[in-house]
Design a protein around this motif. Structure first.
Motif, PDB file in Angstrom:
ATOM      1  N   PRO A 172       8.072  -3.950  -3.329  1.00 22.69           N
ATOM      2  CA  PRO A 172       9.306  -3.304  -3.792  1.00 22.69           C
ATOM      3  C   PRO A 172      10.132  -4.169  -4.735  1.00 22.69           C
ATOM      4  CG  PRO A 172       9.026  -3.002  -1.425  1.00 22.69           C
ATOM      5  CD  PRO A 172       7.987  -3.975  -1.858  1.00 22.69           C
ATOM      6  N   VAL A 173      10.127  -5.471  -4.548  1.00 18.73           N
ATOM      7  CA  VAL A 173      11.049  -6.321  -5.303  1.00 18.73           C
ATOM      8  C   VAL A 173      10.354  -7.166  -6.367  1.00 18.73           C
ATOM      9  CG1 VAL A 173      12.727  -6.450  -3.438  1.00 18.73           C
ATOM     10  CG2 VAL A 173      10.873  -8.122  -3.526  1.00 18.73           C
ATOM     11  N   GLN A 174       9.110  -6.951  -6.596  1.00 19.34           N
ATOM     12  CA  GLN A 174       8.386  -7.771  -7.561  1.00 19.34           C
ATOM     13  C   GLN A 174       7.639  -6.928  -8.592  1.00 19.34           C
ATOM     14  OE1 GLN A 174       5.959 -10.600  -5.484  1.00 19.34           O
ATOM     15  NE2 GLN A 174       7.703 -11.742  -4.665  1.00 19.34           N
ATOM     16  N   GLY A 175       8.364  -6.029  -9.195  1.00 17.55           N
ATOM     17  CA  GLY A 175       7.826  -5.283 -10.330  1.00 17.55           C
ATOM     18  C   GLY A 175       6.676  -4.370  -9.986  1.00 17.55           C
ATOM     19  N   ARG A 176       5.775  -4.213 -10.937  1.00 12.60           N
ATOM     20  CA  ARG A 176       4.705  -3.232 -10.820  1.00 12.60           C
ATOM     21  C   ARG A 176       3.350  -3.837 -10.473  1.00 12.60           C
ATOM     22  NH1 ARG A 176       5.700   1.822 -12.985  1.00 12.60           N
ATOM     23  NH2 ARG A 176       7.715   2.106 -13.987  1.00 12.60           N
ATOM     24  N   GLN A 177       3.333  -5.077 -10.088  1.00 17.77           N
ATOM     25  CA  GLN A 177       2.054  -5.702  -9.759  1.00 17.77           C
ATOM     26  C   GLN A 177       1.448  -5.024  -8.532  1.00 17.77           C
ATOM     27  OE1 GLN A 177       2.264  -9.892  -9.126  1.00 17.77           O
ATOM     28  NE2 GLN A 177       0.057 -10.133  -8.816  1.00 17.77           N
ATOM     29  N   PRO A 178       0.243  -4.442  -8.665  1.00 21.01           N
ATOM     30  CA  PRO A 178      -0.346  -3.682  -7.549  1.00 21.01           C
ATOM     31  C   PRO A 178      -0.806  -4.593  -6.416  1.00 21.01           C
ATOM     32  CG  PRO A 178      -1.882  -3.780  -9.395  1.00 21.01           C
ATOM     33  CD  PRO A 178      -0.602  -4.387  -9.876  1.00 21.01           C
ATOM     34  N   LEU A 179      -0.780  -4.037  -5.221  1.00 25.16           N
ATOM     35  CA  LEU A 179      -1.308  -4.728  -4.049  1.00 25.16           C
ATOM     36  C   LEU A 179      -2.791  -4.411  -3.897  1.00 25.16           C
ATOM     37  CD1 LEU A 179       1.635  -3.913  -1.598  1.00 25.16           C
ATOM     38  CD2 LEU A 179       1.118  -6.153  -2.591  1.00 25.16           C
ATOM     39  N   PRO A 180      -3.578  -5.349  -3.418  1.00 21.83           N
ATOM     40  CA  PRO A 180      -5.026  -5.099  -3.261  1.00 21.83           C
ATOM     41  C   PRO A 180      -5.288  -4.074  -2.159  1.00 21.83           C
ATOM     42  CG  PRO A 180      -4.414  -7.235  -2.344  1.00 21.83           C
ATOM     43  CD  PRO A 180      -3.200  -6.717  -3.040  1.00 21.83           C
ATOM     44  N   LEU A 181      -5.960  -3.005  -2.501  1.00 21.52           N
ATOM     45  CA  LEU A 181      -6.183  -1.916  -1.554  1.00 21.52           C
ATOM     46  C   LEU A 181      -7.012  -2.347  -0.353  1.00 21.52           C
ATOM     47  CD1 LEU A 181      -6.876   1.063  -4.013  1.00 21.52           C
ATOM     48  CD2 LEU A 181      -4.794   0.603  -2.708  1.00 21.52           C
ATOM     49  N   LYS A 182      -7.860  -3.330  -0.495  1.00 28.20           N
ATOM     50  CA  LYS A 182      -8.746  -3.749   0.582  1.00 28.20           C
ATOM     51  C   LYS A 182      -8.116  -4.827   1.459  1.00 28.20           C
ATOM     52  CE  LYS A 182     -12.085  -1.079  -0.826  1.00 28.20           C
ATOM     53  NZ  LYS A 182     -12.508   0.106  -0.019  1.00 28.20           N
ATOM     54  N   GLN A 183      -6.865  -5.183   1.162  1.00 27.19           N
ATOM     55  CA  GLN A 183      -6.233  -6.269   1.921  1.00 27.19           C
ATOM     56  C   GLN A 183      -4.861  -5.840   2.456  1.00 27.19           C
ATOM     57  OE1 GLN A 183      -6.201  -9.930  -0.382  1.00 27.19           O
ATOM     58  NE2 GLN A 183      -8.178  -9.445  -1.313  1.00 27.19           N
ATOM     59  N   ARG A 184      -4.798  -4.691   3.071  1.00 26.63           N
ATOM     60  CA  ARG A 184      -3.508  -4.158   3.526  1.00 26.63           C
ATOM     61  C   ARG A 184      -2.882  -5.003   4.624  1.00 26.63           C
ATOM     62  NH1 ARG A 184      -4.393  -0.249   8.090  1.00 26.63           N
ATOM     63  NH2 ARG A 184      -6.639   0.007   8.367  1.00 26.63           N
ATOM     64  N   LEU A 185      -3.684  -5.799   5.323  1.00 23.06           N
ATOM     65  CA  LEU A 185      -3.127  -6.676   6.340  1.00 23.06           C
ATOM     66  C   LEU A 185      -2.166  -7.690   5.737  1.00 23.06           C
ATOM     67  CD1 LEU A 185      -3.102  -7.525   9.313  1.00 23.06           C
ATOM     68  CD2 LEU A 185      -5.056  -9.039   8.832  1.00 23.06           C
ATOM     69  N   SER A 186      -2.407  -8.050   4.453  1.00 19.73           N
ATOM     70  CA  SER A 186      -1.551  -9.034   3.783  1.00 19.73           C
ATOM     71  C   SER A 186      -0.366  -8.400   3.052  1.00 19.73           C
ATOM     72  CB  SER A 186      -2.392  -9.835   2.773  1.00 19.73           C
ATOM     73  OG  SER A 186      -2.849  -8.987   1.716  1.00 19.73           O
ATOM     74  N   TRP A 187      -0.266  -7.091   3.107  1.00 21.04           N
ATOM     75  CA  TRP A 187       0.828  -6.417   2.419  1.00 21.04           C
ATOM     76  C   TRP A 187       2.163  -6.758   3.102  1.00 21.04           C
ATOM     77  CZ3 TRP A 187      -0.898  -0.691   1.209  1.00 21.04           C
ATOM     78  CH2 TRP A 187      -2.028  -0.729   0.366  1.00 21.04           C
ATOM     79  N   PRO A 188       3.272  -6.659   2.370  1.00 15.47           N
ATOM     80  CA  PRO A 188       4.590  -6.920   2.977  1.00 15.47           C
ATOM     81  C   PRO A 188       4.958  -5.825   3.977  1.00 15.47           C
ATOM     82  CG  PRO A 188       4.846  -6.081   0.743  1.00 15.47           C
ATOM     83  CD  PRO A 188       3.377  -6.331   0.934  1.00 15.47           C
ATOM     84  N   ASN A 189       6.035  -6.023   4.707  1.00 19.12           N
ATOM     85  CA  ASN A 189       6.465  -5.053   5.717  1.00 19.12           C
ATOM     86  C   ASN A 189       6.974  -3.753   5.110  1.00 19.12           C
ATOM     87  OD1 ASN A 189       5.819  -6.789   7.802  1.00 19.12           O
ATOM     88  ND2 ASN A 189       7.892  -7.631   7.944  1.00 19.12           N
ATOM     89  N   ASP A 190       7.329  -3.760   3.826  1.00 14.74           N
ATOM     90  CA  ASP A 190       7.750  -2.557   3.112  1.00 14.74           C
ATOM     91  C   ASP A 190       6.963  -2.468   1.808  1.00 14.74           C
ATOM     92  OD1 ASP A 190      10.085  -1.736   4.882  1.00 14.74           O
ATOM     93  OD2 ASP A 190      10.673  -3.776   4.304  1.00 14.74           O
ATOM     94  N   VAL A 191       6.528  -1.266   1.482  1.00 10.45           N
ATOM     95  CA  VAL A 191       5.686  -1.049   0.290  1.00 10.45           C
ATOM     96  C   VAL A 191       6.301   0.050  -0.565  1.00 10.45           C
ATOM     97  CG1 VAL A 191       3.429  -0.312  -0.535  1.00 10.45           C
ATOM     98  CG2 VAL A 191       3.594  -1.822   1.447  1.00 10.45           C
ATOM     99  N   LEU A 192       6.255  -0.138  -1.877  1.00 12.29           N
ATOM    100  CA  LEU A 192       6.702   0.885  -2.831  1.00 12.29           C
ATOM    101  C   LEU A 192       5.480   1.446  -3.531  1.00 12.29           C
ATOM    102  CD1 LEU A 192       9.014   2.355  -4.355  1.00 12.29           C
ATOM    103  CD2 LEU A 192       8.906   0.503  -6.043  1.00 12.29           C
ATOM    104  N   TRP A 193       5.213   2.731  -3.302  1.00 11.09           N
ATOM    105  CA  TRP A 193       4.120   3.413  -3.981  1.00 11.09           C
ATOM    106  C   TRP A 193       4.662   4.050  -5.248  1.00 11.09           C
ATOM    107  CZ3 TRP A 193      -0.937   3.522  -2.036  1.00 11.09           C
ATOM    108  CH2 TRP A 193      -1.104   3.009  -0.739  1.00 11.09           C
ATOM    109  N   ARG A 194       4.049   3.709  -6.376  1.00 13.57           N
ATOM    110  CA  ARG A 194       4.500   4.217  -7.675  1.00 13.57           C
ATOM    111  C   ARG A 194       3.432   5.118  -8.295  1.00 13.57           C
ATOM    112  NH1 ARG A 194       8.469   1.098 -10.558  1.00 13.57           N
ATOM    113  NH2 ARG A 194       9.204  -0.710  -9.386  1.00 13.57           N
ATOM    114  N   ARG A 195       3.926   6.040  -9.091  1.00  9.01           N
ATOM    115  CA  ARG A 195       3.036   6.895  -9.872  1.00  9.01           C
ATOM    116  C   ARG A 195       3.053   6.460 -11.321  1.00  9.01           C
ATOM    117  NH1 ARG A 195       3.503  13.219  -8.128  1.00  9.01           N
ATOM    118  NH2 ARG A 195       1.414  13.434  -7.299  1.00  9.01           N
TER     119      ARG A 195
END
Length: 399
Positions: free
Chosen positions: A376-399
């Motif tokens: 949410p707070v670091q621009g549009r850099q995508p998160l790795p889909l195969k590593q959701r365990l490392s994702w932050p506690n809040d996620v912003l999904w963008r179109r």
């Protein structure tokens, strides 16, 4: 009642005589009567002139209808010291004398009198869905008790908001009372989306006491706020009424799911915002929470059901979702919603979804609808889909 010629002449002579008498003794007394003498003399002159004018007007009005307008304009012109215009439209606004500055200096300003209007009563938009249809909820917010009031602050402006007892709601309500905000950075993120798109509105799934919804309403956009807990809905009602947000905030009193049923709401001790749907023991939420008792039962609705609300007119929205581990069931009931409504972004809690099948189900749903997960707070850099365990506690999904 009209005066005949004799009485007009008599009054004129009396006025002249008495006025002249007052003026003549001005120098022989210590009483200032000159002003009164002049006033009476002027009264005599007015009686004489008005008598002549009324006689002429009666004669003219009988003989020439066009002259009526000319005569009336002439009268108005004499009163305003201006040249009469026979073709001028006569105003019916009465001049009002306003004294400005020193005594005797005044101007005439036209003023119209309007009938007092009673403002239309504000009607709260609160709906609940039973197993078959939407109904207007007239009971939940009919007689509200007194609530703790605080001030919510954001870039949209400050506003009063009703919260829970901060000792019983140690996170959200306590933070609002002490700091005037809860998740203020994320609220500013939502407001940034709205500032960039004038057509964008807001959907708040799991509204709690309304920190997101009320900030967006203060910003002037339409809000659809959904919550399953009646004590949250009551505070939302009170805040909406107090801030006169009834025209742009619609409240929904239901839990969201993929089926229509009655579910029990589990309580998270000391955290009213942690209320969760206890169906199937909700393992996504129960892990790591201090589950303590129940808030009772509530009817569920689906995200697709929102499309059937009376006068539903949301075309383009940003969504905030916080439904305590039940997110996959909400998305499962929202295929039509995501096809008919242009959802530009989804801000959601990911804490309970880093492991287990529910998180993967959400990834599959949102990527199928064209969304990419980002911080949410670091621009549009995508998160790795195969590593959701490392994702932050809040996620912003963008179109």
């Amino acid at each position: 009642m009209e005066l005949n010629t004799f009485w007009k002449a008599f009054l004129m002579i009396c006025a002249f005589t008495f006025g002249w008498f007052l003026c003549s003794i001005e120098k022989e007394t210590n009483i200032n009567v000159l002003h009164h003498g002049k006033t009476i003399l002027n009264a005599g002159i007015r009686i004489f002139k008005e008598g002549t004018y009324e006689d002429n007007k009666r004669t003219t009005n009988r003989s020439d209808p066009i002259a009526k307008k000319t005569s009336l304009n002439a009268q108005i012109a004499r009163q305003g010291n201006r040249i009469p215009n026979p073709n001028q439209t006569i105003s019916t606004v009465k001049p009002v004398s306003l004294t400005i500055g020193a005594k005797g200096n005044s101007t005439q300003t036209p003023r119209t009198t309007q009938s007092p209007t009673t403002p239309a009563p504000e009607i709260l938009q609160l709906y609940a869905r039973n197993a078959k249809q939407w109904t207007k909820d007239e009971g939940t917010c009919r007689a509200l008790p007194r609530f703790t009031q605080a001030v919510l602050r954001s870039s949209a402006g400050s506003l009063p908001i009703f919260i829970h007892n901060p000792k019983q709601d140690i996170h959200v309500s306590n933070s609002i009372l002490k700091h005037g905000s809860w998740e203020g950075g994320y609220i500013e993120l939502i407001l940034t989306f709205l500032k960039q798109d004038l057509d964008l509105q807001f959907v708040d799934l799991g509204a709690n006491v309304g920190v997101y919804s009320m900030a967006v309403a203060k910003f002037g956009r339409k809000v659809l706020a959904v919550d399953a807990l009646n004590i949250n809905i009551q505070r939302l009602c009170a805040t909406v009424k107090l801030n006169h947000f009834t025209n742009n905030v619609r409240l929904i009193y239901n839990a969201l799911s993929d089926v229509h049923e009655t579910v029990s709401l589990g309580a998270d001790k000391g955290n009213v915002g942690g209320t969760f749907v206890a169906k199937d023991k909700n393992p996504n939420k129960v892990r790591g929470s201090r589950v303590s008792g129940s808030y009772g039962d509530v009817q569920t609705a689906t995200l697709d059901d929102l499309l059937e609300l009376p006068d539903f007119d949301l075309k383009k929205v940003v969504i905030k979702m916080d439904v305590e581990g039940y997110e996959n069931r909400v998305f499962r009931g929202g295929e039509k919603f995501f096809k008919r409504v242009d959802v530009r972004a989804v801000l959601m809690e990911w804490m309970w979804l880093k492991t287990g099948p529910a998180g993967q189900e959400i990834i599959d749903f949102l990527t199928r609808h064209g969304f990419t997960p980002t911080r949410p707070v670091q621009g549009r850099q995508p998160l790795p889909l195969k590593q959701r365990l490392s994702w932050p506690n809040d996620v912003l999904w963008r179109r």
